[in-house]
Design an enzyme around this catalytic site. Sequence first.
Site, PDB file in Angstrom:
ATOM      1  N   LYS A 208       0.837  -1.212   0.000  1.00 52.58           N
ATOM      2  CA  LYS A 208       0.000   0.000   0.000  1.00 52.58           C
ATOM      3  C   LYS A 208       0.867   1.257   0.000  1.00 52.58           C
ATOM      4  O   LYS A 208       0.638   2.176  -0.783  1.00 52.58           O
ATOM      5  CB  LYS A 208      -0.931   0.028   1.231  1.00 52.58           C
ATOM      6  CG  LYS A 208      -1.825  -1.184   1.360  1.00 52.58           C
ATOM      7  CD  LYS A 208      -2.753  -1.068   2.552  1.00 52.58           C
ATOM      8  CE  LYS A 208      -2.063  -0.997   3.907  1.00 52.58           C
ATOM      9  NZ  LYS A 208      -1.328  -2.215   4.285  1.00 52.58           N
TER      10      LYS A 208
ATOM     11  N   ARG B  63      -9.939   0.727   8.942  1.00 55.44           N
ATOM     12  CA  ARG B  63      -9.451  -0.597   9.332  1.00 55.44           C
ATOM     13  C   ARG B  63     -10.481  -1.382  10.118  1.00 55.44           C
ATOM     14  O   ARG B  63     -10.193  -2.506  10.532  1.00 55.44           O
ATOM     15  CB  ARG B  63      -8.200  -0.446  10.206  1.00 55.44           C
ATOM     16  CG  ARG B  63      -6.909  -0.428   9.415  1.00 55.44           C
ATOM     17  CD  ARG B  63      -5.797  -0.085  10.365  1.00 55.44           C
ATOM     18  NE  ARG B  63      -4.621  -0.879  10.162  1.00 55.44           N
ATOM     19  CZ  ARG B  63      -3.541  -0.460   9.502  1.00 55.44           C
ATOM     20  NH1 ARG B  63      -3.507   0.730   8.947  1.00 55.44           N
ATOM     21  NH2 ARG B  63      -2.495  -1.234   9.398  1.00 55.44           N
TER      22      ARG B  63
ATOM     23  N   ARG C  57      11.731  -5.648   5.293  1.00 58.01           N
ATOM     24  CA  ARG C  57      11.604  -4.223   4.929  1.00 58.01           C
ATOM     25  C   ARG C  57      12.601  -3.371   5.708  1.00 58.01           C
ATOM     26  O   ARG C  57      12.854  -3.604   6.890  1.00 58.01           O
ATOM     27  CB  ARG C  57      10.188  -3.728   5.232  1.00 58.01           C
ATOM     28  CG  ARG C  57      10.060  -2.217   5.029  1.00 58.01           C
ATOM     29  CD  ARG C  57       8.636  -1.731   5.043  1.00 58.01           C
ATOM     30  NE  ARG C  57       7.935  -2.112   6.244  1.00 58.01           N
ATOM     31  CZ  ARG C  57       6.631  -1.926   6.424  1.00 58.01           C
ATOM     32  NH1 ARG C  57       5.912  -1.391   5.467  1.00 58.01           N
ATOM     33  NH2 ARG C  57       6.067  -2.287   7.545  1.00 58.01           N
TER      34      ARG C  57
ATOM     35  N   ARG D  38      11.647  -1.095  11.116  1.00 56.03           N
ATOM     36  CA  ARG D  38      10.563  -0.620  11.971  1.00 56.03           C
ATOM     37  C   ARG D  38      10.401  -1.554  13.165  1.00 56.03           C
ATOM     38  O   ARG D  38      10.559  -2.751  13.043  1.00 56.03           O
ATOM     39  CB  ARG D  38       9.245  -0.607  11.161  1.00 56.03           C
ATOM     40  CG  ARG D  38       8.785   0.764  10.783  1.00 56.03           C
ATOM     41  CD  ARG D  38       7.662   0.756   9.781  1.00 56.03           C
ATOM     42  NE  ARG D  38       6.443   0.082  10.188  1.00 56.03           N
ATOM     43  CZ  ARG D  38       5.327   0.089   9.469  1.00 56.03           C
ATOM     44  NH1 ARG D  38       5.274   0.753   8.323  1.00 56.03           N
ATOM     45  NH2 ARG D  38       4.251  -0.546   9.875  1.00 56.03           N
TER      46      ARG D  38
ATOM     47  N   ARG E  23      -0.137  -8.453  13.541  1.00 52.15           N
ATOM     48  CA  ARG E  23      -0.756  -7.491  12.618  1.00 52.15           C
ATOM     49  C   ARG E  23      -1.592  -8.222  11.566  1.00 52.15           C
ATOM     50  O   ARG E  23      -2.680  -7.761  11.199  1.00 52.15           O
ATOM     51  CB  ARG E  23       0.321  -6.640  11.935  1.00 52.15           C
ATOM     52  CG  ARG E  23       0.861  -5.550  12.841  1.00 52.15           C
ATOM     53  CD  ARG E  23       2.229  -5.069  12.441  1.00 52.15           C
ATOM     54  NE  ARG E  23       2.303  -4.461  11.141  1.00 52.15           N
ATOM     55  CZ  ARG E  23       3.441  -4.313  10.445  1.00 52.15           C
ATOM     56  NH1 ARG E  23       4.582  -4.740  10.963  1.00 52.15           N
ATOM     57  NH2 ARG E  23       3.434  -3.735   9.279  1.00 52.15           N
TER      58      ARG E  23
HETATM   59  P1  AP5 Z   1       4.864  -1.615   1.876  1.00 51.14           P
HETATM   60  O1  AP5 Z   1       4.508  -0.849   0.647  1.00 51.14           O
HETATM   61  O2  AP5 Z   1       5.648  -0.921   2.930  1.00 51.14           O
HETATM   62  O3  AP5 Z   1       3.560  -2.319   2.475  1.00 51.14           O
HETATM   63  P2  AP5 Z   1       2.300  -1.710   3.220  1.00 51.14           P
HETATM   64  O4  AP5 Z   1       1.110  -2.400   2.654  1.00 51.14           O
HETATM   65  O5  AP5 Z   1       2.305  -0.210   3.171  1.00 51.14           O
HETATM   66  O6  AP5 Z   1       2.605  -2.264   4.670  1.00 51.14           O
HETATM   67  P3  AP5 Z   1       2.605  -1.561   6.100  1.00 51.14           P
HETATM   68  O7  AP5 Z   1       3.393  -2.451   7.019  1.00 51.14           O
HETATM   69  O8  AP5 Z   1       3.066  -0.150   6.036  1.00 51.14           O
HETATM   70  O9  AP5 Z   1       1.125  -1.660   6.448  1.00 51.14           O
HETATM   71  P4  AP5 Z   1       0.520  -1.732   7.835  1.00 51.14           P
HETATM   72  O10 AP5 Z   1      -0.907  -1.650   7.443  1.00 51.14           O
HETATM   73  O11 AP5 Z   1       0.887  -2.849   8.704  1.00 51.14           O
HETATM   74  O12 AP5 Z   1       1.217  -0.531   8.585  1.00 51.14           O
HETATM   75  P5  AP5 Z   1       0.757   0.941   8.870  1.00 51.14           P
HETATM   76  O13 AP5 Z   1       1.979   1.773   8.822  1.00 51.14           O
HETATM   77  O14 AP5 Z   1      -0.427   1.334   8.070  1.00 51.14           O
HETATM   78  O15 AP5 Z   1       5.667  -2.935   1.422  1.00 51.14           O
HETATM   79  C1  AP5 Z   1       6.188  -3.820   2.399  1.00 51.14           C
HETATM   80  C2  AP5 Z   1       7.574  -4.343   1.931  1.00 51.14           C
HETATM   81  O16 AP5 Z   1       7.403  -5.152   0.759  1.00 51.14           O
HETATM   82  C3  AP5 Z   1       8.573  -3.242   1.529  1.00 51.14           C
HETATM   83  O17 AP5 Z   1       9.833  -3.623   1.958  1.00 51.14           O
HETATM   84  C4  AP5 Z   1       8.488  -3.184   0.000  1.00 51.14           C
HETATM   85  O18 AP5 Z   1       9.739  -2.800  -0.561  1.00 51.14           O
HETATM   86  C5  AP5 Z   1       8.147  -4.630  -0.336  1.00 51.14           C
HETATM   87  N1  AP5 Z   1       7.259  -4.725  -1.502  1.00 51.14           N
HETATM   88  C6  AP5 Z   1       6.179  -3.960  -1.793  1.00 51.14           C
HETATM   89  N2  AP5 Z   1       5.591  -4.361  -2.939  1.00 51.14           N
HETATM   90  C7  AP5 Z   1       6.327  -5.437  -3.365  1.00 51.14           C
HETATM   91  C8  AP5 Z   1       6.234  -6.313  -4.490  1.00 51.14           C
HETATM   92  N3  AP5 Z   1       5.270  -6.175  -5.431  1.00 51.14           N
HETATM   93  N4  AP5 Z   1       7.140  -7.314  -4.600  1.00 51.14           N
HETATM   94  C9  AP5 Z   1       8.121  -7.467  -3.677  1.00 51.14           C
HETATM   95  N5  AP5 Z   1       8.277  -6.668  -2.596  1.00 51.14           N
HETATM   96  C10 AP5 Z   1       7.382  -5.669  -2.446  1.00 51.14           C
HETATM   97  O19 AP5 Z   1       0.245   0.821  10.384  1.00 51.14           O
HETATM   98  C11 AP5 Z   1       1.138   0.558  11.460  1.00 51.14           C
HETATM   99  C12 AP5 Z   1       0.368   0.529  12.771  1.00 51.14           C
HETATM  100  O20 AP5 Z   1      -0.277   1.804  13.009  1.00 51.14           O
HETATM  101  C13 AP5 Z   1      -0.777  -0.481  12.856  1.00 51.14           C
HETATM  102  O21 AP5 Z   1      -0.325  -1.764  13.215  1.00 51.14           O
HETATM  103  C14 AP5 Z   1      -1.667   0.163  13.940  1.00 51.14           C
HETATM  104  O22 AP5 Z   1      -1.128  -0.043  15.228  1.00 51.14           O
HETATM  105  C15 AP5 Z   1      -1.557   1.641  13.625  1.00 51.14           C
HETATM  106  N6  AP5 Z   1      -2.609   2.097  12.702  1.00 51.14           N
HETATM  107  C16 AP5 Z   1      -2.424   2.555  11.428  1.00 51.14           C
HETATM  108  N7  AP5 Z   1      -3.616   2.899  10.889  1.00 51.14           N
HETATM  109  C17 AP5 Z   1      -4.562   2.659  11.835  1.00 51.14           C
HETATM  110  C18 AP5 Z   1      -5.978   2.784  11.843  1.00 51.14           C
HETATM  111  N8  AP5 Z   1      -6.660   3.225  10.780  1.00 51.14           N
HETATM  112  N9  AP5 Z   1      -6.638   2.437  12.988  1.00 51.14           N
HETATM  113  C19 AP5 Z   1      -5.964   2.003  14.055  1.00 51.14           C
HETATM  114  N10 AP5 Z   1      -4.617   1.829  14.105  1.00 51.14           N
HETATM  115  C20 AP5 Z   1      -3.934   2.162  12.996  1.00 51.14           C
END
Ligand code: AP5
Length: 214
Positions: A15, A91, A125, A158, A169
């Site tokens: 994402k 979410r 990552r 991270r 997660r």
């Molecule tokens: P990446 O693009 O970083 O993946 P992502 O989907 O953005 O994953 P996140 O870990 O950022 O999502 P998340 O939902 O857990 O975390 P968030 O920060 O939102 O890609 C991942 C890796 O794969 C990278 O290394 C990339 O290079 C590689 N990659 C990508 N595409 C690829 C491909 N096609 N092929 C190969 N490799 C690839 O949330 C973190 C925390 O914040 C949550 O756990 C929660 O505690 C809190 N939080 C956030 N939003 C909310 C909400 N709305 N409500 C409550 N708590 C929340």
Amino acid sequence: MNPKVLILGPPGAGKGTQSERLADEFGVEHVTTGDALRANKEMDISDMGLEYDTPGEYMDQGDLVPDVVVDAMVQEALSDFDGFVLDGYPRNDHQVEALEEMTDLDVVLSLSVPREELVDRLTGRRVCDDCGANYHVEFDQPEEPGVCDECGGELIQRKDDNEASVRNRLDTFEAETAPVIGHYRGGEDFVAVDGDQSLDEVWADVKSAVESNA
Ligand code: AP5
């Protein structure tokens, strides 16, 4: 064109990576609750009557931060922009209802990737400590190990990218966020994208979905 794009998918689906490309391509803002919360990990929420006193205590374990904290952040961010890519919200069912009160959407993208591939992506990552750019130790390496191509900053892991937090997660996603995708599926703006392809192949599908729906 100032598209309003929602991007959904499990942790590690890509994402953040695809949202950055969309923001560059279409000149819109990348609104990400994950980054907003990481910038406010130590924020004092002790007067809200919640289990923990800071967002970081929920995040490091892989649990959701309470809605009352996150809704206010999204409301404020979306009011500033005409077009956006919204990443990380909604979410759960409550957040779906809250978002419907805040804005309409032009396209809803849903990335899917098998669970064990997600574990590999997240535990491998690395992110830039200065500008937040994303890399992967195998799939998306920087030119110089440990150094950001964009700004020369240090690449770090991270705190929630250890295997135990990653698996929590993914479980939280299945319990709370998979039903959110069910809510949008079937709507005329919904586009399912196979996230289990190379970065550039996923990008081609994402870009064409936005061009034809926005
Ligand atoms: P990446 O693009 O970083 O993946 P992502 O989907 O953005 O994953 P996140 O870990 O950022 O999502 P998340 O939902 O857990 O975390 P968030 O920060 O939102 O890609 C991942 C890796 O794969 C990278 O290394 C990339 O290079 C590689 N990659 C990508 N595409 C690829 C491909 N096609 N092929 C190969 N490799 C690839 O949330 C973190 C925390 O914040 C949550 O756990 C929660 O505690 C809190 N939080 C956030 N939003 C909310 C909400 N709305 N409500 C409550 N708590 C929340």
